[in-house]
Motif scaffolding. Structure first.
Motif, mmCIF file in Angstrom:
data_model
loop_
_atom_site.group_PDB
_atom_site.id
_atom_site.type_symbol
_atom_site.label_atom_id
_atom_site.label_comp_id
_atom_site.label_asym_id
_atom_site.label_seq_id
_atom_site.Cartn_x
_atom_site.Cartn_y
_atom_site.Cartn_z
ATOM 1 N N GLU A 123 0.837 -1.212 0.000
ATOM 2 C CA GLU A 123 0.000 0.000 0.000
ATOM 3 C C GLU A 123 0.864 1.252 0.000
ATOM 4 O O GLU A 123 0.527 2.247 -0.652
ATOM 5 C CB GLU A 123 -0.933 -0.001 1.222
ATOM 6 N N ARG A 124 1.987 1.210 0.707
ATOM 7 C CA ARG A 124 2.904 2.349 0.713
ATOM 8 C C ARG A 124 3.446 2.600 -0.694
ATOM 9 O O ARG A 124 3.491 3.739 -1.166
ATOM 10 C CB ARG A 124 4.062 2.096 1.683
ATOM 11 N N LYS A 125 3.854 1.500 -1.375
ATOM 12 C CA LYS A 125 4.359 1.647 -2.746
ATOM 13 C C LYS A 125 3.271 2.205 -3.649
ATOM 14 O O LYS A 125 3.519 3.091 -4.485
ATOM 15 C CB LYS A 125 4.835 0.295 -3.298
#
Length: 167
Positions: A119-121
């Motif tokens: 999700e961060r990526k």
């Protein structure tokens, strides 16, 4: 003569009375004492048999009691062993369940960390795309000229690197 006839001793009467007594004693012995003696002996034998049977029954009861005590002791030992075995199995099963729960928690944690990283990526990529769009709009307005795609990419990458260093 009245009184003397009463005190007179007659030998033949005395001998007859002694013979009568001996005959009565022989008859009593033969017909009364011997059967009574036999009956008494039979009763004594029955009593002795009852006592010997009671003694034998007591010996058997003592042996049975000893066997019962041994079996009871063995049963208690087996019960204690079963309790120890069941406790050990329960402890082992509990340890297995705890280790399985720890593995599941660890696995869930790893999946959550992987999901967070993904999700961060994704969020970074979304931000990059949005920033590049904004930067493109700003650049096109500022320059009001046409920018080549290669120049545009270089500008965006440079902007993102600077943005990443600041964060």
């Amino acid at each position: 003569m009245g009184y003397q006839s009463l005190v007179d001793f007659k030998y033949w009467t005395f001998i007859a009375q002694i013979l009568n007594l001996l005959i009565q004693a022989a008859l009593f012995k033969r017909f009364l004492f011997n059967p009574v003696k036999k009956i008494m002996q039979q009763r004594q034998d029955e009593v002795n048999k009852i006592y010997s049977d009671a003694a034998e029954a007591r010996k058997i009861a003592d042996a049975d009691k000893e066997t019962y005590q041994k079996l009871l002791t063995d049963a208690r030992g087996e019960a204690a062993e079963l309790v120890r075995t069941a406790t050990a199995k329960a402890q082992q099963r509990g340890d297995e369940l705890v280790s399985e729960a720890r593995r599941e928690v660890s696995s869930m944690k790893e999946r959550a960390e992987a999901d967070i990283a993904q999700e961060r990526k994704k969020a970074l990529n979304d931000v990059k795309n949005e920033i590049s769009g904004i930067a493109m709009e700003i650049a096109s307005k500022v320059v009001e000229r046409e920018i080549r795609t290669e120049d545009h990419r270089e500008l965006v990458d440079e902007f993102i690197e600077k943005l990443g260093e600041d964060a």
